[in-house]
Design a protein around this motif. Sequence first.
Motif, PDB file in Angstrom:
ATOM      1  N   ARG A 129       2.058  -6.263   6.131  1.00 28.31           N
ATOM      2  CA  ARG A 129       3.162  -5.459   6.459  1.00 28.31           C
ATOM      3  C   ARG A 129       3.336  -4.154   5.588  1.00 28.31           C
ATOM      4  O   ARG A 129       3.047  -4.381   4.218  1.00 28.31           O
ATOM      5  CB  ARG A 129       4.386  -6.205   6.514  1.00 28.31           C
ATOM      6  CG  ARG A 129       5.642  -5.401   7.013  1.00 28.31           C
ATOM      7  CD  ARG A 129       6.901  -6.456   7.099  1.00 28.31           C
ATOM      8  NE  ARG A 129       8.049  -5.818   7.787  1.00 28.31           N
ATOM      9  CZ  ARG A 129       8.598  -4.802   7.397  1.00 28.31           C
ATOM     10  NH1 ARG A 129       8.766  -4.296   6.128  1.00 28.31           N
ATOM     11  NH2 ARG A 129       9.875  -4.271   8.425  1.00 28.31           N
ATOM     12  N   PHE A 130       3.545  -2.819   6.088  1.00 34.41           N
ATOM     13  CA  PHE A 130       3.637  -1.831   5.163  1.00 34.41           C
ATOM     14  C   PHE A 130       5.095  -1.071   5.566  1.00 34.41           C
ATOM     15  O   PHE A 130       5.310  -1.018   6.867  1.00 34.41           O
ATOM     16  CB  PHE A 130       2.460  -0.975   5.459  1.00 34.41           C
ATOM     17  CG  PHE A 130       2.726   0.570   4.807  1.00 34.41           C
ATOM     18  CD1 PHE A 130       2.210   0.641   3.577  1.00 34.41           C
ATOM     19  CD2 PHE A 130       3.329   1.473   5.480  1.00 34.41           C
ATOM     20  CE1 PHE A 130       2.199   1.921   3.060  1.00 34.41           C
ATOM     21  CE2 PHE A 130       3.476   2.710   4.986  1.00 34.41           C
ATOM     22  CZ  PHE A 130       2.801   2.781   3.575  1.00 34.41           C
ATOM     23  N   GLU A 131       5.705  -0.790   4.521  1.00 32.26           N
ATOM     24  CA  GLU A 131       7.111  -0.154   4.753  1.00 32.26           C
ATOM     25  C   GLU A 131       6.923   0.948   3.980  1.00 32.26           C
ATOM     26  O   GLU A 131       6.920   0.849   2.616  1.00 32.26           O
ATOM     27  CB  GLU A 131       8.263  -0.961   4.693  1.00 32.26           C
ATOM     28  CG  GLU A 131       9.671  -0.066   4.609  1.00 32.26           C
ATOM     29  CD  GLU A 131      10.726  -1.221   4.539  1.00 32.26           C
ATOM     30  OE1 GLU A 131      11.828  -0.779   3.869  1.00 32.26           O
ATOM     31  OE2 GLU A 131      10.448  -2.136   5.043  1.00 32.26           O
TER      32      GLU A 131
ATOM     33  N   GLY B  83      -1.199 -11.638  11.478  1.00 31.11           N
ATOM     34  CA  GLY B  83      -0.158 -12.488  11.430  1.00 31.11           C
ATOM     35  C   GLY B  83       1.026 -11.839  11.103  1.00 31.11           C
ATOM     36  O   GLY B  83       0.942 -10.647  10.669  1.00 31.11           O
ATOM     37  N   ASP B  84       2.076 -12.837  10.686  1.00 32.80           N
ATOM     38  CA  ASP B  84       3.118 -12.132  10.119  1.00 32.80           C
ATOM     39  C   ASP B  84       3.102 -12.377   8.572  1.00 32.80           C
ATOM     40  O   ASP B  84       2.828 -13.551   8.191  1.00 32.80           O
ATOM     41  CB  ASP B  84       4.421 -13.374  10.452  1.00 32.80           C
ATOM     42  CG  ASP B  84       5.764 -12.772   9.952  1.00 32.80           C
ATOM     43  OD1 ASP B  84       6.069 -13.357   8.904  1.00 32.80           O
ATOM     44  OD2 ASP B  84       6.434 -11.993  10.667  1.00 32.80           O
TER      45      ASP B  84
ATOM     46  N   SER C 241       1.689  -5.976  11.210  1.00 34.32           N
ATOM     47  CA  SER C 241       0.599  -6.578  11.994  1.00 34.32           C
ATOM     48  C   SER C 241       1.005  -7.566  13.182  1.00 34.32           C
ATOM     49  O   SER C 241       0.414  -7.621  14.182  1.00 34.32           O
ATOM     50  CB  SER C 241      -0.530  -7.044  11.344  1.00 34.32           C
ATOM     51  OG  SER C 241       0.005  -8.363  10.346  1.00 34.32           O
ATOM     52  N   GLY C 242       2.141  -8.454  12.703  1.00 28.97           N
ATOM     53  CA  GLY C 242       2.652  -9.378  13.699  1.00 28.97           C
ATOM     54  C   GLY C 242       3.151  -8.689  14.916  1.00 28.97           C
ATOM     55  O   GLY C 242       3.057  -9.124  16.169  1.00 28.97           O
TER      56      GLY C 242
ATOM     57  N   LEU D 215      -0.812  -9.497   2.767  1.00 30.39           N
ATOM     58  CA  LEU D 215      -0.273  -8.539   2.030  1.00 30.39           C
ATOM     59  C   LEU D 215       1.125  -7.908   2.513  1.00 30.39           C
ATOM     60  O   LEU D 215       1.129  -7.631   3.587  1.00 30.39           O
ATOM     61  CB  LEU D 215      -1.626  -7.537   2.018  1.00 30.39           C
ATOM     62  CG  LEU D 215      -1.346  -6.299   1.089  1.00 30.39           C
ATOM     63  CD1 LEU D 215      -1.325  -6.643  -0.341  1.00 30.39           C
ATOM     64  CD2 LEU D 215      -2.329  -5.408   1.350  1.00 30.39           C
ATOM     65  N   ARG D 216       1.709  -7.553   1.714  1.00 28.71           N
ATOM     66  CA  ARG D 216       3.214  -6.820   2.020  1.00 28.71           C
ATOM     67  C   ARG D 216       3.278  -5.804   1.124  1.00 28.71           C
ATOM     68  O   ARG D 216       3.010  -5.972  -0.168  1.00 28.71           O
ATOM     69  CB  ARG D 216       4.325  -7.753   2.110  1.00 28.71           C
ATOM     70  CG  ARG D 216       5.499  -7.140   2.617  1.00 28.71           C
ATOM     71  CD  ARG D 216       6.535  -8.249   2.879  1.00 28.71           C
ATOM     72  NE  ARG D 216       6.960  -9.372   1.738  1.00 28.71           N
ATOM     73  CZ  ARG D 216       7.690 -10.311   1.956  1.00 28.71           C
ATOM     74  NH1 ARG D 216       7.819 -10.603   3.500  1.00 28.71           N
ATOM     75  NH2 ARG D 216       8.025 -10.956   1.156  1.00 28.71           N
TER      76      ARG D 216
END
Length: 786
Positions: A350-352, A174-175, A167-168, A313-314
Amino acid sequence: MTTTEVGSARRRKEDARLITGRTTWTENVTLPGMLHLAILRSPMAHARITSIDVSPALETKGVVAAFSGRDVADVQGALPCAWPVTEDMVHPDRPPIAVDEVKFMGEAVAVVAARSRAAALDAVAAIDVDYEPLPAVLDMEAALADGADLVHADKGTNRGYTWVFDSGEAGTGGDAGAAIDDAEVVIRRRYVQQRLIPAFMEPRSVVVDPTGDVYSIWSATQIPHILRFLIAAVTGTPEHKVRVIAPDVGGGFGGKLQVTPEELIAFVAAKRLGRPVKYTESRSESLVSAHHGRDVIQDLELAARRDGTVTGLRVKLMANMGAYMGLVGPGVPILGAFMYNAIYKFPAYRFECSGVFTNTTITDAYRGAGRPEATYAIERLMDELAVELGLDPMEVRRRNWIKAEEFPFTTVCGLQYDSGDYDKATDRAMELLGYADLRKEQQARRESGDSVQLGIGISTYTEMCGLAPSRVLGSLRYGAGGWETASVRMLPTGKVEVVTGTSPHGQGHETAWSQIVADQLGVPFDDVEVLHGDTRTSYKGLDTYGSRSLAVGGIALYNACQKVLDKAKPIAAHMLECDPADLEFTGGQFRVRGNPDGGKSLADCALAVFAAHDLPDGIEPTLDADAVYDPVNFSFPHGTHLCATEVDTETGRVTIRKYVAVDDVGRVINPLIVEGQVHGGIAQGIAQALFEEAVYDADGNLMTGTLVDYTLPTAADLPSFVTDRTESPAPDHPLGTKGVGEAGTIASTPAVVNAIVDALRPMGVNDIAMPCTPERVWRAVQGGAA
């Protein structure tokens, strides 16, 4: 006009023929001179084919032909993948019949064509194959380690792709890393979404007739239009020389959203032999070789303040692709990427996801397709956050979810949620469950040391469905659009034929579409016939999956109806000797405004058009109309599911005492159909929580390859469900409808598991691996952990 059909609980038109079996399944299709195919499948997960001899099969009575992958290597083509999620995605060619190497147990290695199915099955067993075993890659983490054995040696890696959303970097928030580093509270968990098998009622079947100048293909498929396009593309056959017919199809759940090896094998065999052929899989073949679902490892970090407000959230996934990329398999986890934030106002995310090759059956879309996995993860995390903070789990959710007055709401993923009221649905669900009283009973049981503990599970969900719009899908590298088409044909007697590009396999389109048309055109419900599933009749469409049919195809149909009325209006005005601007259409009649007497029905206009004796100058003699609809947004149904379970701590047995589902799917066309979809979806979600798991042994053999070992629940294993609805109409189209086909599956699994864990928390249990079988529950109780 007054609505009389939309909103009515009409019994489905389709049910009489389906329930009595007076219909056509693909297996029922019999053609003159038709041959039957049987497929020899690999008993090994990974091996070189050192030799293969089909001649013993040719000596069997009734056998017409037998061939291996090597015999058709130059003509069989490779199975397509329509969703290359990254530019550098690894996409190994997948031949319909293995040529030199098998990559998973159940892969086709040879085919027999015979005059009867029994003869084909006898002959295929006579084929002699020698295999040189190769190491089987089964564990995703081991597959990504340095020096790992490879599923595809020529690719040099078992990593199919890595896809990231931040999202950052995207400018939508944000980060996430900084949010976690600065958080007052961080919840870290690993959850495993076990491998599931769609287990549709009707096994896959395909018939190919090569006679004449057109290849006619009957297939138990969800995607006749897509199948036609891809058969043409893979085989080099002109598309106008391919006709695909999906007759009545006995369920799919995503499991028939595929161009299958068997369809291509049947096509190649029919072309090679110049005769019609049929292949119908056995149930054991279906379990081992039809695509599987889920199989994801989720590593999760949730950041929050001490007051319960989430701050970041990651998510990091490993998603098992199986041995090859399926038709949309790489994109399934990517759909889920946009749903991990769920109904909550996360400021950073962030999603990976890494897609991983293993020597197993491919995975692809299964009811919910990425979104059940996301909902499970976030709803389990919200419970864990509540425990960490000593708060009621519902209170933690309320402090973070989007409020009704904030819609439309742009999420941290950049999606715009269209409408909703999470408080309203939740309040109703808690009322129906008796939430407060059950909490009191739970406390009493804990204090008394009862061996049967009570747990309450919560799942407050939303989902993105109506797979569209096309531009968004294009930005995600999806290989097709999101539009849908419909045609309305007015017959001279006033009856109506509807041609839809959607392709039902249990959803009730014939009924719901008739209700829409009846209201819009003012014709009786029984005067509407819905045609579908044949690319010669319905020549254009994008088929049925992703809860898209009503939210996209239904709107195309609505728009086509408006075009019919627009065409009829000047004709009715001509017959009534008035200006078209003076007419209104109400109660199924065109009438002059202010004059309730007299009028012309659509049937009157249809007959006038048929005769064409006295039409206004410049008017074409037709009322028929086509429409194509490409949505401006996804649709976002939501709801609250609550589950009360009783867990026997001495035996591990879990009993669902009460299950409540309050869903908001926008405007409802047919409540009876909605109830059926919700009930079926909940059953499949409960099945993941308690019953189903596809298991491989250390050599890559599927140990759950029959319904003796792969445990599907029956009605006797499930409770009666308490259901209700709230209604937040979709604002972007005139019907206000949203999707419902996958909602129950998406919501129910975390509700059940949260309830089980809630019951056992005093014993130190904070997780149990799915499915939560009695043995796993008992072991968790004994160990105080999963």
